[in-house]
Design a protein around this motif. Structure first.
Motif, PDB file in Angstrom:
ATOM      1  N   TYR A  87       0.836  -1.213   0.000  1.00  0.00           N
ATOM      2  CA  TYR A  87       0.000   0.000   0.000  1.00  0.00           C
ATOM      3  C   TYR A  87       0.870   1.262   0.000  1.00  0.00           C
ATOM      4  N   THR A  88       1.912   1.258   0.867  1.00  0.00           N
ATOM      5  CA  THR A  88       2.811   2.414   0.950  1.00  0.00           C
ATOM      6  C   THR A  88       3.544   2.634  -0.370  1.00  0.00           C
ATOM      7  N   ASN A  89       4.025   1.548  -0.968  1.00  0.00           N
ATOM      8  CA  ASN A  89       4.735   1.661  -2.248  1.00  0.00           C
ATOM      9  C   ASN A  89       3.809   2.098  -3.381  1.00  0.00           C
ATOM     10  N   GLN A  90       2.534   1.684  -3.303  1.00  0.00           N
ATOM     11  CA  GLN A  90       1.572   2.124  -4.317  1.00  0.00           C
ATOM     12  C   GLN A  90       1.342   3.632  -4.215  1.00  0.00           C
ATOM     13  N   LEU A  91       1.335   4.143  -2.974  1.00  0.00           N
ATOM     14  CA  LEU A  91       1.221   5.600  -2.774  1.00  0.00           C
ATOM     15  C   LEU A  91       2.393   6.318  -3.429  1.00  0.00           C
ATOM     16  N   LYS A  92       3.577   5.742  -3.280  1.00  0.00           N
ATOM     17  CA  LYS A  92       4.769   6.338  -3.889  1.00  0.00           C
ATOM     18  C   LYS A  92       4.658   6.336  -5.415  1.00  0.00           C
ATOM     19  N   ILE A  93       4.187   5.214  -5.963  1.00  0.00           N
ATOM     20  CA  ILE A  93       4.038   5.099  -7.413  1.00  0.00           C
ATOM     21  C   ILE A  93       3.047   6.135  -7.931  1.00  0.00           C
ATOM     22  N   ASN A  94       1.921   6.274  -7.214  1.00  0.00           N
ATOM     23  CA  ASN A  94       0.914   7.264  -7.614  1.00  0.00           C
ATOM     24  C   ASN A  94       1.497   8.681  -7.605  1.00  0.00           C
ATOM     25  N   GLN A  95       2.283   8.976  -6.555  1.00  0.00           N
ATOM     26  CA  GLN A  95       2.883  10.306  -6.436  1.00  0.00           C
ATOM     27  C   GLN A  95       3.910  10.532  -7.553  1.00  0.00           C
ATOM     28  N   LEU A  96       4.710   9.497  -7.833  1.00  0.00           N
ATOM     29  CA  LEU A  96       5.698   9.610  -8.917  1.00  0.00           C
ATOM     30  C   LEU A  96       5.030   9.822 -10.270  1.00  0.00           C
ATOM     31  N   ASN A  97       3.920   9.130 -10.494  1.00  0.00           N
ATOM     32  CA  ASN A  97       3.178   9.320 -11.759  1.00  0.00           C
ATOM     33  C   ASN A  97       2.668  10.747 -11.889  1.00  0.00           C
ATOM     34  N   ARG A  98       2.150  11.287 -10.786  1.00  0.00           N
ATOM     35  CA  ARG A  98       1.668  12.682 -10.821  1.00  0.00           C
ATOM     36  C   ARG A  98       2.818  13.653 -11.074  1.00  0.00           C
ATOM     37  N   ASP A  99       3.957  13.410 -10.375  1.00  0.00           N
ATOM     38  CA  ASP A  99       5.134  14.273 -10.557  1.00  0.00           C
ATOM     39  C   ASP A  99       5.640  14.222 -11.996  1.00  0.00           C
ATOM     40  N   LEU A 100       5.688  13.013 -12.571  1.00  0.00           N
ATOM     41  CA  LEU A 100       6.176  12.861 -13.937  1.00  0.00           C
ATOM     42  C   LEU A 100       5.262  13.531 -14.953  1.00  0.00           C
ATOM     43  N   THR A 101       3.943  13.402 -14.745  1.00  0.00           N
ATOM     44  CA  THR A 101       2.986  14.056 -15.646  1.00  0.00           C
ATOM     45  C   THR A 101       3.190  15.565 -15.645  1.00  0.00           C
ATOM     46  N   GLU A 102       3.349  16.112 -14.415  1.00  0.00           N
ATOM     47  CA  GLU A 102       3.546  17.556 -14.283  1.00  0.00           C
ATOM     48  C   GLU A 102       4.879  17.989 -14.896  1.00  0.00           C
ATOM     49  N   LEU A 103       5.927  17.233 -14.646  1.00  0.00           N
ATOM     50  CA  LEU A 103       7.252  17.567 -15.191  1.00  0.00           C
ATOM     51  C   LEU A 103       7.264  17.498 -16.719  1.00  0.00           C
ATOM     52  N   ARG A 104       6.639  16.449 -17.276  1.00  0.00           N
ATOM     53  CA  ARG A 104       6.617  16.301 -18.730  1.00  0.00           C
ATOM     54  C   ARG A 104       5.832  17.417 -19.408  1.00  0.00           C
ATOM     55  N   GLU A 105       4.719  17.822 -18.757  1.00  0.00           N
ATOM     56  CA  GLU A 105       3.933  18.937 -19.313  1.00  0.00           C
ATOM     57  C   GLU A 105       4.743  20.228 -19.301  1.00  0.00           C
ATOM     58  N   ASP A 106       5.428  20.496 -18.158  1.00  0.00           N
ATOM     59  CA  ASP A 106       6.265  21.703 -18.056  1.00  0.00           C
ATOM     60  C   ASP A 106       7.394  21.672 -19.076  1.00  0.00           C
ATOM     61  N   SER A 162      13.201   6.291 -13.551  1.00  0.00           N
ATOM     62  CA  SER A 162      13.954   5.149 -13.009  1.00  0.00           C
ATOM     63  C   SER A 162      13.364   4.690 -11.677  1.00  0.00           C
ATOM     64  N   GLN A 163      13.018   5.684 -10.830  1.00  0.00           N
ATOM     65  CA  GLN A 163      12.402   5.349  -9.538  1.00  0.00           C
ATOM     66  C   GLN A 163      11.080   4.622  -9.746  1.00  0.00           C
ATOM     67  N   LEU A 164      10.299   5.085 -10.719  1.00  0.00           N
ATOM     68  CA  LEU A 164       9.002   4.476 -11.000  1.00  0.00           C
ATOM     69  C   LEU A 164       9.170   3.027 -11.435  1.00  0.00           C
ATOM     70  N   ILE A 165      10.150   2.783 -12.309  1.00  0.00           N
ATOM     71  CA  ILE A 165      10.426   1.412 -12.770  1.00  0.00           C
ATOM     72  C   ILE A 165      10.815   0.533 -11.573  1.00  0.00           C
ATOM     73  N   ALA A 166      11.692   1.078 -10.694  1.00  0.00           N
ATOM     74  CA  ALA A 166      12.178   0.313  -9.527  1.00  0.00           C
ATOM     75  C   ALA A 166      11.031  -0.031  -8.583  1.00  0.00           C
ATOM     76  N   TYR A 167      10.141   0.952  -8.318  1.00  0.00           N
ATOM     77  CA  TYR A 167       9.025   0.701  -7.402  1.00  0.00           C
ATOM     78  C   TYR A 167       8.012  -0.267  -8.009  1.00  0.00           C
ATOM     79  N   ASN A 168       7.802  -0.182  -9.315  1.00  0.00           N
ATOM     80  CA  ASN A 168       6.900  -1.130  -9.973  1.00  0.00           C
ATOM     81  C   ASN A 168       7.447  -2.556  -9.877  1.00  0.00           C
ATOM     82  N   GLU A 169       8.761  -2.700 -10.046  1.00  0.00           N
ATOM     83  CA  GLU A 169       9.395  -4.018  -9.914  1.00  0.00           C
ATOM     84  C   GLU A 169       9.285  -4.531  -8.481  1.00  0.00           C
ATOM     85  N   LYS A 170       9.506  -3.606  -7.514  1.00  0.00           N
ATOM     86  CA  LYS A 170       9.455  -3.968  -6.099  1.00  0.00           C
ATOM     87  C   LYS A 170       8.050  -4.417  -5.694  1.00  0.00           C
ATOM     88  N   ILE A 171       7.041  -3.644  -6.124  1.00  0.00           N
ATOM     89  CA  ILE A 171       5.665  -3.975  -5.740  1.00  0.00           C
ATOM     90  C   ILE A 171       5.224  -5.282  -6.397  1.00  0.00           C
TER      91      ILE A 171
END
Length: 417
Positions: A87-106, A162-171
């Motif tokens: 559950y905690t790692n899924q929260l991290k993944i969700n946050q990373l996805n939001r951060d990446l979406t915002e960064l890519r748009e910027d 890279s972090q997103l890939i690592a957390y997806n592998e971990k989960i």
């Protein structure tokens, strides 16, 4: 909002570390329980092959069931911790996805603006159109910072990807481990049901010989009461000997000590502590709940106090200590530093060792051989002797804790396992 984000970040980074440590502890505990179950299984086979008492078989079967239930609870705790971690790692993944979406748009918006700027006028014209040297310098710095910022955003996108890939592998690995634990637990529950069915068969077999077995139990209870009385006398004798020594030392160090004072010390039913004795007593007391077990491996097969007999619930048995079942050939060991006050033969084949810790006593019963003697100073975990294996193949240590002649539940003094 900032407090929420900080709290979330703390939870995200701290939780895996705690759960990982706890997972390791639980895995270690699980391995120990599995080893104890295997030992019980081997003991049960040995008892059956020798056609020993069906009561002994039932008691071993009951201990085995207790261990199985403990194993299931441990595995369930592991599963719960993994669920929390997922559950905690899924929260991290969700946050990373939001951060990446915002960064890519910027980043995309920055590229678009840069492209438009390049099409309208070149960098050289941008610098040459400056009104003075200072403005040209500032424009050059701006372009440099802008390029640096673009590079930094690009690097950040790469890092978070890279972090997103690592957390997806971990989960993914954690979900597989969770599924494995669930399957393992279901298998253990099925085996537990089989063990309970075997226990029912043994219980029915015992009912056929209830009268004979009940008489044997009562005979053993009478023997236990007799041994308890012997142990009480050993403790009283140890108290008297300690007080006699204290009275003599006081009279020697202080010639003004009266006969009445000396007699008061000698006749006390509690140990009159010297300053050194009080330190030992306080140290023992302060270690309540942290003392090592009197055996390296083992489980409690009979608890403290009055309780129904493990086989015949209508019979009440009394236990002044606890009984710990262990493996054949196991040694009893001191739970705390102290002085051996008594080594006593309590039956023709059973010996007991009494150790004094200030005004506390620990007693180790059912030893076949002893390698200490009265007056010896012993350290924590020091071997005291071999525990006797009875005719039914059971190796059981009776362990007692008292302060003067007041008995305590030893379980509350030992470190949890």
């Amino acid at each position: 909002m900032s407090k929420y984000v900080l709290g979330l970040l703390f939870l995200c980074f701290a939780s895996p570390m705690w759960s990982q440590l706890t997972q390791e502890q639980l895995e270690e505990r699980k391995l120990k329980i599995q080893q104890e179950i295997q030992e019980k299984q081997e003991l049960l086979k040995s008892v059956k092959s020798k056609e020993k008492s069906v009561v002994s078989q039932l008691l071993i079967q009951k201990e085995k069931i207790g261990l199985k239930e403990k194993l299931i609870r441990t595995t369930e705790k592991q599963t719960k911790l993994l669920s929390d971690d997922i559950y905690t790692n899924q929260l991290k993944i969700n946050q990373l996805n939001r951060d990446l979406t915002e960064l890519r748009e910027d980043y995309a918006e920055m590229i678009r603006k840069s492209y438009k700027s390049r099409s309208e006028q070149s960098r050289a014209m941008f610098l040459l159109s400056s009104e003075n040297f200072l403005q040209a310098y500032k424009r050059a710095q701006y372009m440099k910072q802008y390029a640096s910022y673009r590079k930094m955003q690009g690097d950040e996108i790469k890092q978070k990807s890279s972090q997103l890939i690592a957390y997806n592998e971990k989960i993914g690995a954690q979900k597989q481990e969770k599924e494995k634990l669930i399957v393992e637990n279901e298998k253990e529950k099925e085996e537990l049901e089989k063990e309970k069915q075997e226990q029912e068969k043994l219980a029915k077999q015992i009912q056929k010989e209830k009268g004979k077995i009940s008489a044997e139990i009562k005979k053993k209870q009478a023997e236990t009461k007799k041994i308890d009385a012997q142990i009480k006398k050993l403790i009283r004798d140890a108290i008297a000997a300690a007080n006699k020594k204290t009275a003599a030392e006081k009279a020697k160090s202080n010639p003004k000590t009266t006969a009445t004072e000396k007699k008061a010390i000698e006749s006390s039913d509690k140990i009159i502590l010297t300053p050194e004795g009080k330190i030992v007593s306080d140290n023992f007391k302060n270690n309540k709940g942290r003392l090592p077990w009197p055996v390296e491996k083992g489980t409690i097969s009979l608890g403290y106090g009055d309780q129904p007999h493990p086989v015949f619930k209508s019979l009440t048995v009394h236990n002044s200590g606890i009984e710990i079942s262990t493996e054949s050939g196991a040694s009893a060991r001191a739970v705390f530093a102290g002085e051996v006050t008594q080594v006593q033969l309590i039956t023709p084949v059973k010996k007991a060792v009494v150790i004094k810790h200030g005004d506390f006593f620990t007693v180790y019963q059912n030893l076949s051989s002893v390698n200490v003697q009265a007056g010896d100073k012993v350290s924590a975990k020091q071997s005291l002797g071999k525990i006797r294996t009875d005719g039914d193949g059971r190796t059981v240590l009776k362990f007692v804790v008292s302060q003067n002649s007041t008995y305590f539940n030893p379980t509350t003094w030992l470190a949890p396992r």
